[in-house]
Design an enzyme around this catalytic site. Sequence first.
Site, PDB file in Angstrom:
ATOM      1  N   ASN A   1     -12.738  -3.169   2.470  1.00  0.00           N
ATOM      2  CA  ASN A   1     -14.277  -2.026   1.845  1.00  0.00           C
ATOM      3  C   ASN A   1     -15.028  -2.001   1.015  1.00  0.00           C
ATOM      4  O   ASN A   1     -13.985  -2.653  -0.280  1.00  0.00           O
ATOM      5  CB  ASN A   1     -13.310  -1.156   2.526  1.00  0.00           C
ATOM      6  CG  ASN A   1     -12.994  -0.590   3.793  1.00  0.00           C
ATOM      7  OD1 ASN A   1     -12.798  -0.790   4.956  1.00  0.00           O
ATOM      8  ND2 ASN A   1     -10.812   0.019   2.867  1.00  0.00           N
TER       9      ASN A   1
ATOM     10  N   GLU B   1     -12.791   3.240  -0.811  1.00  0.00           N
ATOM     11  CA  GLU B   1     -12.084   4.728  -2.243  1.00  0.00           C
ATOM     12  C   GLU B   1     -11.668   4.031  -3.470  1.00  0.00           C
ATOM     13  O   GLU B   1     -12.022   4.851  -4.811  1.00  0.00           O
ATOM     14  CB  GLU B   1     -10.414   5.323  -1.298  1.00  0.00           C
ATOM     15  CG  GLU B   1     -11.045   5.689  -0.229  1.00  0.00           C
ATOM     16  CD  GLU B   1      -9.872   6.046   0.428  1.00  0.00           C
ATOM     17  OE1 GLU B   1      -8.958   6.304   0.087  1.00  0.00           O
ATOM     18  OE2 GLU B   1      -9.827   7.346   1.867  1.00  0.00           O
ATOM     19  N   VAL B   2     -11.155   2.855  -3.680  1.00  0.00           N
ATOM     20  CA  VAL B   2     -10.732   2.362  -4.574  1.00  0.00           C
ATOM     21  C   VAL B   2     -11.392   1.124  -5.546  1.00  0.00           C
ATOM     22  O   VAL B   2     -11.976   0.065  -4.620  1.00  0.00           O
ATOM     23  CB  VAL B   2      -9.156   2.018  -4.919  1.00  0.00           C
ATOM     24  CG1 VAL B   2      -8.857   1.343  -6.180  1.00  0.00           C
ATOM     25  CG2 VAL B   2      -8.206   2.842  -4.792  1.00  0.00           C
TER      26      VAL B   2
ATOM     27  N   HIS C   1     -10.634  -5.367  -3.442  1.00  0.00           N
ATOM     28  CA  HIS C   1      -8.674  -5.598  -2.602  1.00  0.00           C
ATOM     29  C   HIS C   1      -8.900  -5.616  -1.693  1.00  0.00           C
ATOM     30  O   HIS C   1      -9.953  -5.339  -0.496  1.00  0.00           O
ATOM     31  CB  HIS C   1      -8.061  -4.080  -3.193  1.00  0.00           C
ATOM     32  CG  HIS C   1      -9.395  -2.917  -2.853  1.00  0.00           C
ATOM     33  ND1 HIS C   1      -9.570  -2.195  -3.454  1.00  0.00           N
ATOM     34  CD2 HIS C   1      -8.304  -1.546  -1.339  1.00  0.00           C
ATOM     35  CE1 HIS C   1      -9.847  -1.354  -2.430  1.00  0.00           C
ATOM     36  NE2 HIS C   1      -9.551  -1.182  -1.382  1.00  0.00           N
TER      37      HIS C   1
ATOM     38  N   HIS D   1      -6.783  -5.511   2.266  1.00  0.00           N
ATOM     39  CA  HIS D   1      -5.436  -5.143   3.167  1.00  0.00           C
ATOM     40  C   HIS D   1      -5.309  -6.699   3.458  1.00  0.00           C
ATOM     41  O   HIS D   1      -6.382  -6.886   4.389  1.00  0.00           O
ATOM     42  CB  HIS D   1      -6.318  -3.889   3.410  1.00  0.00           C
ATOM     43  CG  HIS D   1      -6.582  -2.895   3.384  1.00  0.00           C
ATOM     44  ND1 HIS D   1      -5.718  -2.006   2.945  1.00  0.00           N
ATOM     45  CD2 HIS D   1      -8.572  -2.459   2.362  1.00  0.00           C
ATOM     46  CE1 HIS D   1      -6.808  -0.854   2.647  1.00  0.00           C
ATOM     47  NE2 HIS D   1      -8.045  -1.380   1.901  1.00  0.00           N
TER      48      HIS D   1
ATOM     49  N   ASP E   1       0.641  -1.059   0.018  1.00  0.00           N
ATOM     50  CA  ASP E   1      -0.176  -0.099   0.121  1.00  0.00           C
ATOM     51  C   ASP E   1       0.604   1.257   0.047  1.00  0.00           C
ATOM     52  O   ASP E   1       2.095   1.309   0.920  1.00  0.00           O
ATOM     53  CB  ASP E   1      -0.946   0.187   1.242  1.00  0.00           C
ATOM     54  CG  ASP E   1      -2.289   1.084   0.888  1.00  0.00           C
ATOM     55  OD1 ASP E   1      -3.261   0.334   1.182  1.00  0.00           O
ATOM     56  OD2 ASP E   1      -2.072   2.496   1.162  1.00  0.00           O
ATOM     57  N   ILE E   2       0.604   2.139  -0.912  1.00  0.00           N
ATOM     58  CA  ILE E   2       0.990   3.792  -1.124  1.00  0.00           C
ATOM     59  C   ILE E   2       1.506   4.230   0.230  1.00  0.00           C
ATOM     60  O   ILE E   2       1.817   5.109   0.643  1.00  0.00           O
ATOM     61  CB  ILE E   2       0.630   4.233  -2.275  1.00  0.00           C
ATOM     62  CG1 ILE E   2       2.049   5.072  -2.715  1.00  0.00           C
ATOM     63  CG2 ILE E   2      -0.217   4.625  -1.916  1.00  0.00           C
ATOM     64  CD1 ILE E   2       1.137   5.554  -3.741  1.00  0.00           C
TER      65      ILE E   2
HETATM   66  P1  AMP Z   1      -9.441   1.417  -0.112  1.00  0.00           P
HETATM   67  O1  AMP Z   1      -9.941   2.678   1.308  1.00  0.00           O
HETATM   68  O2  AMP Z   1      -9.781  -0.068   0.859  1.00  0.00           O
HETATM   69  O3  AMP Z   1     -10.246   1.376  -1.228  1.00  0.00           O
HETATM   70  O4  AMP Z   1      -8.572   1.798   0.108  1.00  0.00           O
HETATM   71  C1  AMP Z   1      -7.545   1.988  -1.237  1.00  0.00           C
HETATM   72  C2  AMP Z   1      -5.982   1.688  -0.739  1.00  0.00           C
HETATM   73  O5  AMP Z   1      -5.290   2.394  -2.157  1.00  0.00           O
HETATM   74  C3  AMP Z   1      -5.561   2.660   0.258  1.00  0.00           C
HETATM   75  O6  AMP Z   1      -5.014   2.500   1.741  1.00  0.00           O
HETATM   76  C4  AMP Z   1      -4.289   3.817  -0.254  1.00  0.00           C
HETATM   77  O7  AMP Z   1      -3.570   3.944   1.076  1.00  0.00           O
HETATM   78  C5  AMP Z   1      -4.099   2.835  -1.658  1.00  0.00           C
HETATM   79  N1  AMP Z   1      -4.004   3.026  -2.630  1.00  0.00           N
HETATM   80  C6  AMP Z   1      -4.058   4.445  -3.712  1.00  0.00           C
HETATM   81  N2  AMP Z   1      -3.415   4.874  -4.405  1.00  0.00           N
HETATM   82  C7  AMP Z   1      -2.338   3.426  -4.206  1.00  0.00           C
HETATM   83  C8  AMP Z   1      -0.868   3.114  -5.026  1.00  0.00           C
HETATM   84  N3  AMP Z   1      -1.313   4.282  -6.400  1.00  0.00           N
HETATM   85  N4  AMP Z   1      -0.784   2.328  -5.126  1.00  0.00           N
HETATM   86  C9  AMP Z   1      -0.368   1.713  -4.060  1.00  0.00           C
HETATM   87  N5  AMP Z   1      -1.729   2.030  -3.040  1.00  0.00           N
HETATM   88  C10 AMP Z   1      -2.594   2.147  -3.668  1.00  0.00           C
END
Ligand code: AMP
Length: 121
Positions: A94, A102-103, A107, A109, A33-34
């Site tokens: 999530n 968010e994405v 995924h 975690h 994770d970034i």
């Molecule tokens: P969620 O809130 O469950 O959708 O988590 C999205 C996750 O993606 C967050 O923990 C971010 O820090 C992570 N994230 C967003 N952009 C990147 C990226 N380019 N590389 C790695 N992790 C990312």
Amino acid sequence: MSYDDSNIFAKILRNEIPCEKIYEDEFVLSFHDINPQKKIHALVIPKGKYIDLDDFSNNASKEEIVGLIKGINIVAKKLGISKDVGKGYRALSNINEHGGQEVPHLHFHLFGGEKIGKMVE
Ligand code: AMP
């Protein structure tokens, strides 16, 4: 809601933006994770276009479902946090608005390397 091809994980899967790769096979890609929330914070994503766990559960093939679950364990072993080789970890996904997603690409975690603490705030 249909799958949005412009989400950041879709771009990572297409190699349009880089990631710190941990593991890859036919079914999954895993990377750090970034913005790590714990000592170890990895992400495991399916290669298929699934928005979240509900979408995946409804539409993925049995092979993809097995591939993702197995992939999580392979990555946890690789990171030294699975029960076989380490002290355990938390896997979390999530889903949508109330889940705080968010994405919009499914995924998991994986948090580990230290005690993860309270399950929810
Ligand atoms: P969620 O809130 O469950 O959708 O988590 C999205 C996750 O993606 C967050 O923990 C971010 O820090 C992570 N994230 C967003 N952009 C990147 C990226 N380019 N590389 C790695 N992790 C990312």
